[in-house]
Design a protein around this motif. Structure first.
Motif, PDB file in Angstrom:
ATOM      1  N   PRO A  29      38.149 -63.282  20.908  1.00 51.19           N
ATOM      2  CA  PRO A  29      39.426 -62.662  21.290  1.00 51.19           C
ATOM      3  C   PRO A  29      40.582 -63.644  21.147  1.00 51.19           C
ATOM      4  N   SER A  30      41.734 -63.136  20.701  1.00 48.99           N
ATOM      5  CA  SER A  30      42.890 -64.005  20.471  1.00 48.99           C
ATOM      6  C   SER A  30      44.161 -63.164  20.437  1.00 48.99           C
ATOM      7  N   TYR A  31      45.270 -63.782  20.828  1.00 46.33           N
ATOM      8  CA  TYR A  31      46.566 -63.117  20.699  1.00 46.33           C
ATOM      9  C   TYR A  31      47.125 -63.232  19.277  1.00 46.33           C
ATOM     10  N   ASP A  32      46.541 -64.107  18.465  1.00 44.25           N
ATOM     11  CA  ASP A  32      47.075 -64.431  17.139  1.00 44.25           C
ATOM     12  C   ASP A  32      46.310 -63.677  16.055  1.00 44.25           C
ATOM     13  N   VAL A  33      47.003 -62.865  15.283  1.00 50.07           N
ATOM     14  CA  VAL A  33      46.360 -62.086  14.238  1.00 50.07           C
ATOM     15  C   VAL A  33      45.702 -62.978  13.191  1.00 50.07           C
ATOM     16  N   ALA A  34      46.213 -64.196  13.009  1.00 51.22           N
ATOM     17  CA  ALA A  34      45.648 -65.103  12.008  1.00 51.22           C
ATOM     18  C   ALA A  34      44.238 -65.548  12.362  1.00 51.22           C
ATOM     19  N   ASP A  35      43.822 -65.359  13.601  1.00 51.69           N
ATOM     20  CA  ASP A  35      42.469 -65.747  14.007  1.00 51.69           C
ATOM     21  C   ASP A  35      41.418 -64.715  13.622  1.00 51.69           C
ATOM     22  N   PHE A  36      41.851 -63.603  13.048  1.00 47.24           N
ATOM     23  CA  PHE A  36      40.914 -62.540  12.669  1.00 47.24           C
ATOM     24  C   PHE A  36      40.920 -62.366  11.153  1.00 47.24           C
ATOM     25  N   ALA A 102      45.411 -57.259  17.538  1.00 53.88           N
ATOM     26  CA  ALA A 102      46.098 -58.550  17.479  1.00 53.88           C
ATOM     27  C   ALA A 102      47.388 -58.422  16.669  1.00 53.88           C
ATOM     28  N   GLN A 103      47.346 -57.630  15.597  1.00 55.30           N
ATOM     29  CA  GLN A 103      48.558 -57.369  14.827  1.00 55.30           C
ATOM     30  C   GLN A 103      49.603 -56.672  15.695  1.00 55.30           C
ATOM     31  N   ALA A 104      49.140 -55.729  16.514  1.00 54.50           N
ATOM     32  CA  ALA A 104      50.060 -55.041  17.422  1.00 54.50           C
ATOM     33  C   ALA A 104      50.679 -56.019  18.413  1.00 54.50           C
ATOM     34  N   TYR A 105      49.858 -56.944  18.941  1.00 58.44           N
ATOM     35  CA  TYR A 105      50.378 -57.906  19.907  1.00 58.44           C
ATOM     36  C   TYR A 105      51.372 -58.865  19.251  1.00 58.44           C
ATOM     37  N   SER A 106      51.128 -59.215  18.009  1.00 55.99           N
ATOM     38  CA  SER A 106      52.014 -60.140  17.304  1.00 55.99           C
ATOM     39  C   SER A 106      53.291 -59.466  16.813  1.00 55.99           C
ATOM     40  N   SER A 107      53.298 -58.132  16.745  1.00 55.41           N
ATOM     41  CA  SER A 107      54.381 -57.430  16.059  1.00 55.41           C
ATOM     42  C   SER A 107      55.332 -56.653  16.971  1.00 55.41           C
ATOM     43  N   PHE A 108      54.932 -56.350  18.207  1.00 56.41           N
ATOM     44  CA  PHE A 108      55.830 -55.540  19.030  1.00 56.41           C
ATOM     45  C   PHE A 108      57.070 -56.356  19.407  1.00 56.41           C
ATOM     46  N   GLY A 132      55.414 -39.240  18.823  1.00 49.71           N
ATOM     47  CA  GLY A 132      55.665 -39.782  17.505  1.00 49.71           C
ATOM     48  C   GLY A 132      56.539 -38.874  16.662  1.00 49.71           C
ATOM     49  N   GLU A 133      57.428 -39.510  15.917  1.00 56.16           N
ATOM     50  CA  GLU A 133      58.331 -38.772  15.031  1.00 56.16           C
ATOM     51  C   GLU A 133      58.260 -39.328  13.614  1.00 56.16           C
ATOM     52  N   GLY A 134      57.054 -39.771  13.231  1.00 53.55           N
ATOM     53  CA  GLY A 134      56.842 -40.295  11.893  1.00 53.55           C
ATOM     54  C   GLY A 134      56.943 -41.809  11.838  1.00 53.55           C
ATOM     55  N   GLY A 135      56.459 -42.390  10.747  1.00 50.07           N
ATOM     56  CA  GLY A 135      56.536 -43.829  10.550  1.00 50.07           C
ATOM     57  C   GLY A 135      55.404 -44.579  11.211  1.00 50.07           C
ATOM     58  N   THR A 136      55.550 -45.907  11.236  1.00 54.10           N
ATOM     59  CA  THR A 136      54.558 -46.817  11.796  1.00 54.10           C
ATOM     60  C   THR A 136      55.197 -47.612  12.930  1.00 54.10           C
ATOM     61  N   ALA A 137      54.448 -47.827  14.010  1.00 53.28           N
ATOM     62  CA  ALA A 137      54.988 -48.547  15.165  1.00 53.28           C
ATOM     63  C   ALA A 137      53.910 -49.415  15.797  1.00 53.28           C
ATOM     64  N   PHE A 138      54.369 -50.492  16.474  1.00 53.08           N
ATOM     65  CA  PHE A 138      53.499 -51.372  17.245  1.00 53.08           C
ATOM     66  C   PHE A 138      53.992 -51.342  18.691  1.00 53.08           C
ATOM     67  N   GLY A 139      53.080 -51.061  19.618  1.00 47.46           N
ATOM     68  CA  GLY A 139      53.502 -50.855  20.989  1.00 47.46           C
ATOM     69  C   GLY A 139      52.763 -51.727  21.986  1.00 47.46           C
ATOM     70  N   HIS A 140      53.364 -51.839  23.189  1.00 45.55           N
ATOM     71  CA  HIS A 140      52.737 -52.572  24.283  1.00 45.55           C
ATOM     72  C   HIS A 140      53.175 -51.962  25.600  1.00 45.55           C
ATOM     73  N   LEU A 141      52.191 -51.693  26.466  1.00 46.35           N
ATOM     74  CA  LEU A 141      52.449 -51.127  27.787  1.00 46.35           C
ATOM     75  C   LEU A 141      51.673 -51.925  28.829  1.00 46.35           C
ATOM     76  N   ALA A 164      49.670 -48.789  16.398  1.00 45.56           N
ATOM     77  CA  ALA A 164      48.748 -49.814  16.886  1.00 45.56           C
ATOM     78  C   ALA A 164      49.333 -50.353  18.183  1.00 45.56           C
ATOM     79  N   ALA A 165      48.524 -50.433  19.236  1.00 44.56           N
ATOM     80  CA  ALA A 165      49.095 -50.747  20.545  1.00 44.56           C
ATOM     81  C   ALA A 165      48.086 -51.439  21.440  1.00 44.56           C
ATOM     82  N   ASN A 166      48.625 -52.131  22.436  1.00 46.89           N
ATOM     83  CA  ASN A 166      47.843 -52.679  23.540  1.00 46.89           C
ATOM     84  C   ASN A 166      48.351 -52.071  24.839  1.00 46.89           C
TER      85      ASN A 166
END
Length: 389
Positions: A29-36, A102-108, A132-141, A164-166
């Motif tokens: 597990p990692s917060y960094d997308v580069a680790d995957f 991880a991409q979601a965590y790095s991108s929101f 959703g109203e179309g497109g791509t999104a990265f979320g965090h709650l 993609a979300a956490n």
């Protein structure tokens, strides 16, 4: 050599002893997308997922091109904030376990934080709508529940989106929270998310995940314990239509003594190329004496052409437990039940409806909100009306 389970526990399925934590996850597990590494589909944790339908969420080609409409309705006393990614509270529940989240965590860019103060007992639910109203999104709650507070939180997903979300739940000492996450997407949506709950001392966390819509939905509910006495109940139901891929991958990490978990997921499938995946991993570490856990998955195949992959796993590193077991079953629609009802004058269509509603009834009742329960029952009935069987 297999562990000997205490009296009263069951062993439906293989038991693995001494395996590393969350053995089905290919990278730490990692917060960094580069680790995957970019998944190829040959990895254990990706082998069921059709990568070509992820729209670039898995390989870094997806870009944020849209944003969902988020609305939060909360009773008095609840704090609702929109914060930036530098907020120190974010990420407290646990790290992402695959490349997409991880991409979601790095991108929101902005996160929603819902805070319920300690000793607050809510008489109305917190409702969070994601449309959703179309497109791509990265979320965090992040949902924080203070010590000895009690709350119900509803997270409702609708519309069309590639998301993609956490989602984090931090449950304080002695708190009690029920979370209902509904995936009622349009058939074109893609939704990949990790839901991580950090359960405090003597706290109770109940999750009900309901998945209907979407072209592809892949959810990863996880539970970790912050102190002894925590309880987690994870319920789920899904209705998978022709062409849909719905995947639920659970992991409960019993690394703390005297905690309890119970898992029950049920799914129904109908239509050509309907595909449901359920992975249930429970790890009881050596330090987790006094653990009591059970997980169950049941699937009802209503028509030809549907496929289910159901894989329960129980890893035990100590024999000093109260009980542990798991079970999984997939079956066709029960013709005997149908015949029994028809023999008593109930038409075939109505009999079929009653059998399926009875299959889901126990889980729907776990929600405890009449309006939402009625909506979900109506959705199931609509799905049955459209049945090709």
């Amino acid at each position: 050599m297999a562990e000997t389970l205490p009296a009263g526990s069951t062993t439906e399925g293989a038991i693995q002893v001494g395996q590393p934590a969350d053995a089905r996850v290919g990278a730490a597990p990692s917060y960094d997308v580069a680790d995957f590494p970019v998944p190829t589909g040959r990895e254990e944790d990706w082998r069921f997922t059709p990568l070509e339908r992820l729209r670039g969420l898995h390989d870094g080609t997806a870009e944020a091109t849209g944003a969902p409409r988020i609305e939060v309705t909360a009773p008095d006393g609840v704090t609702v904030e929109t914060v930036d990614r530098a907020d120190a509270r974010l990420g407290k529940a646990g790290k992402p376990v695959d490349r997409v989240v991880a991409q979601a965590y790095s991108s929101f860019e902005k996160a929603s934080v819902v805070s319920i103060p300690k000793e607050t007992v809510l008489t109305e639910p917190v409702r969070i709508s994601v449309h959703g109203e179309g497109g791509t999104a990265f979320g965090h709650l992040l949902v924080e529940v203070g010590a000895f507070a009690e709350a119900v939180v509803v997270l409702d997903h609708t519309g069309d989106l590639t998301l993609a979300a956490n989602v984090e739940y931090v449950v304080g000492e002695g708190a009690k929270v029920t979370v209902v996450s509904v995936q009622d997407w349009d058939d074109t949506a893609v939704h990949v998310a990790q839901h991580t709950a950090l359960v405090g001392r003597d706290a109770t966390f109940k999750s009900v995940i309901v998945t209907f819509g979407g072209d592809l939905v892949r959810l990863h509910p996880r539970v970790v314990y912050a102190a002894p006495g925590g309880e987690a109940e994870l319920y789920g139901l899904y209705f998978t239509e022709g062409g849909q891929h719905q995947e639920h991958r659970l992991f409960i990490d019993h690394d703390t003594p005297h905690c309890r978990s119970n898992v029950a997921y049920k799914g129904a499938l109908q239509g050509k190329d309907a595909h449901a995946v359920w992975i249930g991993d429970v790890l009881i570490r050596a330090a987790a004496q006094g653990t009591d856990t059970y997980e169950l998955n049941r699937n009802l195949v209503l028509t030809d052409g549907a496929r289910v992959d159901s894989v329960p796993n129980l890893e035990i590193e100590t024999g000093e437990i109260v009980g542990a077991g798991h079970a999984s079953a997939t079956g066709r629609f029960d013709d005997e039940q149908l015949f029994y009802l028809m023999a008593r004058g109930i038409p075939a269509k109505e009999a079929r409806r009653l059998v399926v509603l009875g299959f889901f009834a126990e889980l729907i009742q776990q929600i405890g909100l009449a309006d939402l329960e009625e909506r979900l029952l109506a959705k199931i009935e609509k799905e049955l009306e459209e049945s090709v069987g």
